[in-house]
Write a protein that holds these residues in place. Structure first.
Motif, PDB file in Angstrom:
ATOM      1  N   HIS A  42       0.853  -1.193   0.000  1.00 42.32           N
ATOM      2  CA  HIS A  42       0.000   0.000   0.000  1.00 42.32           C
ATOM      3  C   HIS A  42       0.891   1.247   0.000  1.00 42.32           C
ATOM      4  O   HIS A  42       1.360   1.683   1.058  1.00 42.32           O
ATOM      5  CB  HIS A  42      -0.921  -0.012   1.209  1.00 42.32           C
ATOM      6  CG  HIS A  42      -1.976  -1.068   1.127  1.00 42.32           C
ATOM      7  ND1 HIS A  42      -1.791  -2.341   1.629  1.00 42.32           N
ATOM      8  CD2 HIS A  42      -3.212  -1.056   0.577  1.00 42.32           C
ATOM      9  CE1 HIS A  42      -2.883  -3.064   1.403  1.00 42.32           C
ATOM     10  NE2 HIS A  42      -3.756  -2.307   0.767  1.00 42.32           N
ATOM     11  N   PRO A  45      -1.461   5.411   0.511  1.00 42.60           N
ATOM     12  CA  PRO A  45      -1.860   5.823   1.859  1.00 42.60           C
ATOM     13  C   PRO A  45      -0.684   6.192   2.746  1.00 42.60           C
ATOM     14  O   PRO A  45      -0.786   7.107   3.572  1.00 42.60           O
ATOM     15  CB  PRO A  45      -2.587   4.578   2.391  1.00 42.60           C
ATOM     16  CG  PRO A  45      -3.031   3.829   1.180  1.00 42.60           C
ATOM     17  CD  PRO A  45      -1.969   4.074   0.152  1.00 42.60           C
ATOM     18  N   ASN A  46       0.444   5.503   2.590  1.00 41.99           N
ATOM     19  CA  ASN A  46       1.590   5.760   3.447  1.00 41.99           C
ATOM     20  C   ASN A  46       2.357   7.007   3.035  1.00 41.99           C
ATOM     21  O   ASN A  46       2.886   7.727   3.892  1.00 41.99           O
ATOM     22  CB  ASN A  46       2.503   4.534   3.455  1.00 41.99           C
ATOM     23  CG  ASN A  46       1.880   3.402   4.246  1.00 41.99           C
ATOM     24  OD1 ASN A  46       1.839   3.434   5.464  1.00 41.99           O
ATOM     25  ND2 ASN A  46       1.338   2.406   3.552  1.00 41.99           N
ATOM     26  N   TRP A  69      -4.303   2.919  14.925  1.00 44.11           N
ATOM     27  CA  TRP A  69      -4.462   3.207  13.502  1.00 44.11           C
ATOM     28  C   TRP A  69      -5.662   2.458  12.929  1.00 44.11           C
ATOM     29  O   TRP A  69      -5.760   1.253  13.062  1.00 44.11           O
ATOM     30  CB  TRP A  69      -3.215   2.802  12.725  1.00 44.11           C
ATOM     31  CG  TRP A  69      -1.979   3.537  13.140  1.00 44.11           C
ATOM     32  CD1 TRP A  69      -1.139   3.211  14.156  1.00 44.11           C
ATOM     33  CD2 TRP A  69      -1.448   4.725  12.541  1.00 44.11           C
ATOM     34  NE1 TRP A  69      -0.106   4.116  14.237  1.00 44.11           N
ATOM     35  CE2 TRP A  69      -0.271   5.060  13.250  1.00 44.11           C
ATOM     36  CE3 TRP A  69      -1.832   5.527  11.470  1.00 44.11           C
ATOM     37  CZ2 TRP A  69       0.513   6.163  12.921  1.00 44.11           C
ATOM     38  CZ3 TRP A  69      -1.057   6.623  11.146  1.00 44.11           C
ATOM     39  CH2 TRP A  69       0.096   6.940  11.865  1.00 44.11           C
ATOM     40  N   GLN A  74      -1.952   1.895   6.488  1.00 39.62           N
ATOM     41  CA  GLN A  74      -1.271   3.202   6.491  1.00 39.62           C
ATOM     42  C   GLN A  74      -0.213   3.298   7.588  1.00 39.62           C
ATOM     43  O   GLN A  74       0.187   4.400   7.966  1.00 39.62           O
ATOM     44  CB  GLN A  74      -2.304   4.319   6.665  1.00 39.62           C
ATOM     45  CG  GLN A  74      -3.057   4.263   7.983  1.00 39.62           C
ATOM     46  CD  GLN A  74      -4.066   5.384   8.130  1.00 39.62           C
ATOM     47  OE1 GLN A  74      -3.860   6.500   7.663  1.00 39.62           O
ATOM     48  NE2 GLN A  74      -5.181   5.086   8.792  1.00 39.62           N
ATOM     49  N   LYS A 244      -3.123  11.952  -0.544  1.00 36.66           N
ATOM     50  CA  LYS A 244      -2.766  10.562  -0.793  1.00 36.66           C
ATOM     51  C   LYS A 244      -1.756  10.497  -1.934  1.00 36.66           C
ATOM     52  O   LYS A 244      -1.925  11.130  -2.971  1.00 36.66           O
ATOM     53  CB  LYS A 244      -4.024   9.760  -1.151  1.00 36.66           C
ATOM     54  CG  LYS A 244      -3.829   8.265  -1.205  1.00 36.66           C
ATOM     55  CD  LYS A 244      -5.174   7.569  -1.405  1.00 36.66           C
ATOM     56  CE  LYS A 244      -5.015   6.062  -1.392  1.00 36.66           C
ATOM     57  NZ  LYS A 244      -6.320   5.363  -1.532  1.00 36.66           N
ATOM     58  N   HIS A 260      -3.132   3.456  -4.514  1.00 38.80           N
ATOM     59  CA  HIS A 260      -3.536   2.883  -3.219  1.00 38.80           C
ATOM     60  C   HIS A 260      -2.678   1.671  -2.891  1.00 38.80           C
ATOM     61  O   HIS A 260      -2.179   1.534  -1.780  1.00 38.80           O
ATOM     62  CB  HIS A 260      -5.014   2.496  -3.270  1.00 38.80           C
ATOM     63  CG  HIS A 260      -5.503   1.879  -2.006  1.00 38.80           C
ATOM     64  ND1 HIS A 260      -5.884   2.633  -0.920  1.00 38.80           N
ATOM     65  CD2 HIS A 260      -5.665   0.584  -1.642  1.00 38.80           C
ATOM     66  CE1 HIS A 260      -6.266   1.836   0.055  1.00 38.80           C
ATOM     67  NE2 HIS A 260      -6.140   0.582  -0.350  1.00 38.80           N
TER      68      HIS A 260
END
Length: 597
Positions: A42, A45-46, A69, A74, A244, A260
């Motif tokens: 992912h 998101p990070n 979280w 994320q 994002k 994503h």
């Protein structure tokens, strides 16, 4: 990431100057792009929470202060900051770093369940425990605007806002998206809060203080706002605006999902997801549904914030007025589908199998009890692989067996998926479900004949073993049959296609064999195999039935093939199990005559 490894965890982070913290954010962002595009994971998101993660760990003292979280994909930056940077070379690989929080990995990780909208309930419960035990440590819950579309989040806010003596800091990570852009009235309200003349925040009307919005990529501003939130010692929402995919041009320019998730690169640099050999199960479903939509104007597609991942993009492109995105709200999706069915339409609810768990009551009592003609399409059923325990869709066949009036199909290949979908949407007196795994469909497995609607994939020379293959296990069962035939056993392989209710033909075929073995990529407890065993037992047959499937446990991450192999669900593993299984005459030994070398 040698420089990151030398941080020494959150304590070293606090010692950095503001300029050094900003440079660290740049280093982390570059490292994420480099590693995640190689391993898969992912990414978007990070990239969006780099500065927010740094600020949280500079202001609070994890793990004494609990940083929780929501939707744990994320947490890559959180993992880096808590001493796990070196593990990213094996991210989401068997034996390597999990793509989600993991208590086994670190005392800094709390919530392992990666389903959305749960964190505020965790925070409320933990804050209650702190008050009762006299603990003054902070409880910080990070939740995205997309996850706030889930009803469970509002159940929690209803409780958090009512108790000023339980301070919870809700960090709202607002990037206007979940997988895709956030939908619904809440998205409009957050947009207004970001505007030049914001209204009074809805959160304040629920009893929480509201701070923000604050630039989620300005570490200094975030730290100041977090200190302010902590000083209030009451429930508070800190509204952070992030982007994002921040800092990675391809992600920033991708309007579909902002990168994503990305697939792992092969040695050649290309994605190794499909190999170009066969289409994915998801794409086959999406195309088939769009084709059905041409002749069935009553079909309406419903997604819970997962339009493209569940294959509904083609249908939505052709029939936008017949496509509904309810946000991350599976419970609402299912009951709303029952309402659509009552209104004369045929809803198709497309979900990942793991997320249907969240709407079981709605499936049972709002849909099945009312005989609502709703079709559920469950993607990523069985073993999903690298996303780990919370994403395996291994519970669906066990849960669905409990639902009266529900018919369940488990297609084995692309051809039978198209066929099952057409049959499912033709049912008008109750709900149906069609389930299939993650990945490519592989080659079609043709039937040699059909017996009472049950496909016979291979007819044995003798009636020694009946292998009942459930869904995508057909290739493994065919391989097992070849191995067992080579040992002199007569093996017939059948595919029921529709596994609930148990087709009478499966029972009839079972009565003619010395041994019945069922094979499924779901949990053995209460699965399709147990239903078949019960049906044969109810018929008064002495034929022993043995079920092969997944152990009833939370299975660690790894590729689908690796997990299935660990559980013995390969051709070799199935053949070995059959020869070792007990039956009234002892182990299934090879007959003396007819033995093959």
């Amino acid at each position: 990431m040698p420089a990151l490894d030398e941080l020494g965890g959150p304590a070293g982070l606090k010692a950095l100057s503001p300029d050094a913290a900003r440079r660290l954010a740049e280093d982390i962002r570059r490292s994420l792009v480099d590693t995640v595009t190689r391993t898969g994971g992912h990414l978007g998101p990070n990239l969006g929470v780099v500065e927010l993660s740094i600020a949280l760990h500079r202001v609070f003292d994890s793990p004494r202060d609990r940083i929780l979280w929501d939707t744990g994909h994320q947490t890559y930056v959180h993992k880096i900051l808590t001493g796990r940077a070196a593990g990213f070379d094996a991210l989401r690989q068997a034996g390597g770093l999990s793509g989600y929080p993991s208590r086994q990995e670190s005392e800094h990780d709390v919530i392992e369940n990666s389903h959305a909208s749960t964190v505020l309930s965790w925070a409320d419960g933990l804050a209650r425990a702190h008050r009762l035990r006299g603990v003054t440590d902070h409880v910080v819950a990070v939740i995205g605007d997309g996850a706030l579309t889930g009803g469970m989040a509002w159940e929690a806010l209803n409780n958090i806002g009512a108790a000023r003596d339980r301070p919870v800091i809700v960090v709202l990570n607002d990037n206007t998206r979940s997988y895709a852009p956030t939908v619904g009235a809440l998205a409009g309200h957050l947009a207004a809060l970001r505007g030049p003349e914001p209204p009074r925040a809805l959160f304040e009307q629920l009893g929480l203080a509201y701070l923000g919005p604050v630039d989620g990529h300005d570490i200094a501003a975030l730290e100041e706002a977090l200190h302010g939130a902590a000083a209030l010692r009451r429930p508070v929402v800190l509204h952070c605006v992030t982007e994002k995919g921040r800092g990675h041009a391809p992600a920033e320019q991708d309007e579909a999902d902002r990168f994503h998730a990305v697939r792992a690169r092969t040695a050649s640099g290309a994605s190794g997801a499909s190999g170009g050999r066969s289409p994915s199960w998801t794409s086959v479903f999406g195309e088939a549904l769009a084709e059905l939509g041409e002749t069935r104007p009553d079909i309406v597609a419903i997604t819970a914030a997962m339009l493209e991942p569940t294959g509904l993009g083609t249908f939505a492109g052709r029939y936008p007025d017949r496509t509904v995105d309810v946000g991350i709200a599976e419970q609402h999706a299912v009951t709303a589908a029952a309402g659509l069915a009552f209104g004369g339409l045929h809803p198709v609810v497309a979900l990942y199998a793991t997320f249907l768990n969240r709407a079981f009551d709605q499936l049972l009592l709002d849909t099945a009890l009312h005989r609502a003609a709703v079709t559920f399409v469950l993607d990523r059923a069985g073993v999903t692989g690298d996303d780990g325990p919370s994403h395996h869709g291994m519970w669906d066949l066990s849960l669905l067996q409990l639902v009266p009036r529900l018919r369940v199909a488990a297609p084995r290949d692309a051809a039978t998926l198209r066929r099952a979908l057409g049959e499912a949407v033709s049912v008008h007196d109750g709900p149906t479900a069609v389930r299939f795994p993650k990945g490519s469909t592989g080659a079609d497995v043709p039937a040699v004949e059909s017996v009472g609607g049950v496909d016979v994939l291979r007819r044995g020379e003798r009636a020694d073993v009946l292998l009942v293959s459930v869904g995508a296990m057909a290739h493994a069962c065919a391989d097992a049959a070849e191995r067992l035939t080579g040992q002199g056993l007569g093996v017939t392989v059948v595919d029921p296609r529709w596994v609930k209710p148990v087709p009478p033909a499966v029972v009839e075929l079972g009565l003619r064999h010395r041994l019945v073995v069922t094979v499924e990529d779901g949990g053995r407890a209460g699965g399709a195999g147990q239903a078949i065993a019960q049906a044969i037992s109810d018929a008064g047959a002495p034929t022993p039935v043995h079920t092969l499937g997944l152990p009833q446990d939370f299975l660690e991450h790894g590729t689908r093939a690796e997990v299935l192999a660990r559980c013995g669900l390969t051709g070799e593993g199935i053949a070995r199990a059959v020869t070792e299984l007990p039956h009234p005459g002892g182990p299934m030994a090879v007959p003396a005559r007819g033995r093959r070398s």
